[in-house]
Scaffold this motif. Structure first.
Motif, PDB file in Angstrom:
ATOM      1  N   ARG A  27       0.853  -1.175   0.000  1.00 14.73           N
ATOM      2  CA  ARG A  27       0.000   0.000   0.000  1.00 14.73           C
ATOM      3  C   ARG A  27       0.892   1.230   0.000  1.00 14.73           C
ATOM      4  O   ARG A  27       1.955   1.224   0.609  1.00 14.73           O
ATOM      5  N   SER A  37       3.812  -2.352   3.734  1.00  8.12           N
ATOM      6  CA  SER A  37       3.465  -3.746   3.411  1.00  8.12           C
ATOM      7  C   SER A  37       2.245  -4.132   4.211  1.00  8.12           C
ATOM      8  O   SER A  37       2.035  -3.686   5.336  1.00  8.12           O
ATOM      9  N   GLN A  38       1.400  -4.952   3.604  1.00 10.26           N
ATOM     10  CA  GLN A  38       0.147  -5.371   4.243  1.00 10.26           C
ATOM     11  C   GLN A  38       0.396  -6.358   5.350  1.00 10.26           C
ATOM     12  O   GLN A  38       1.184  -7.213   5.289  1.00 10.26           O
TER      13      GLN A  38
END
Length: 134
Positions: A51, A133-134
């Motif tokens: 993201r 980062s997710q």
């Protein structure tokens, strides 16, 4: 002194076989060649989604100074002040629409230090990008 040109013709079998009769150029290993192709390829892993967030600092050069602060931001078009370098992944600095090389400026929390004085009226834009980062 004479220049000699030598011509060589190289030939080879484009699909040679090893002792077991297996072609080393095959993409998938044939049965019976476990030394060359010990296992079936695994399924590709799915990519990790990242993201991103962007922030923009904009100021207008006064033609005198080479140090700008968060207080110099044009509030109508800025979405942030000058961020701490630990708070973003990378930044791009544009002066008068021209991307500046990273060795021509320093970003510190709340401060932008330029190596030169921009011409009066030139927009100074820093685009901050944070990748999460997710």
């Amino acid at each position: 002194m004479h220049n000699r040109v030598r011509h060589y013709v190289v030939t080879r079998d484009i699909n040679p076989k090893n002792q077991a009769g297996c072609s080393p150029l095959a993409l998938m290993g044939p049965l019976g060649c476990p030394l060359i192709f010990p296992r079936q390829p695994s399924a590709p892993q799915s990519p990790t989604l990242l993201r991103g967030e962007t922030f923009q600092y904009t100021a207008i050069a006064d033609g005198v100074k080479n140090v700008y602060t968060s207080g110099d931001a044009v509030l109508q078009i800025s979405t942030s002040g000058i961020l701490d370098p630990g708070a973003f992944t990378f930044a791009s600095l544009f002066i008068n629409g021209i991307l500046q090389p990273p060795n021509s400026y320093v970003i510190q929390p709340g401060i932008l230090i330029l190596s030169d004085v921009p011409v009066q009226g030139a927009p100074i834009i820093i685009q901050f990008v944070r990748i999460i980062s997710q």
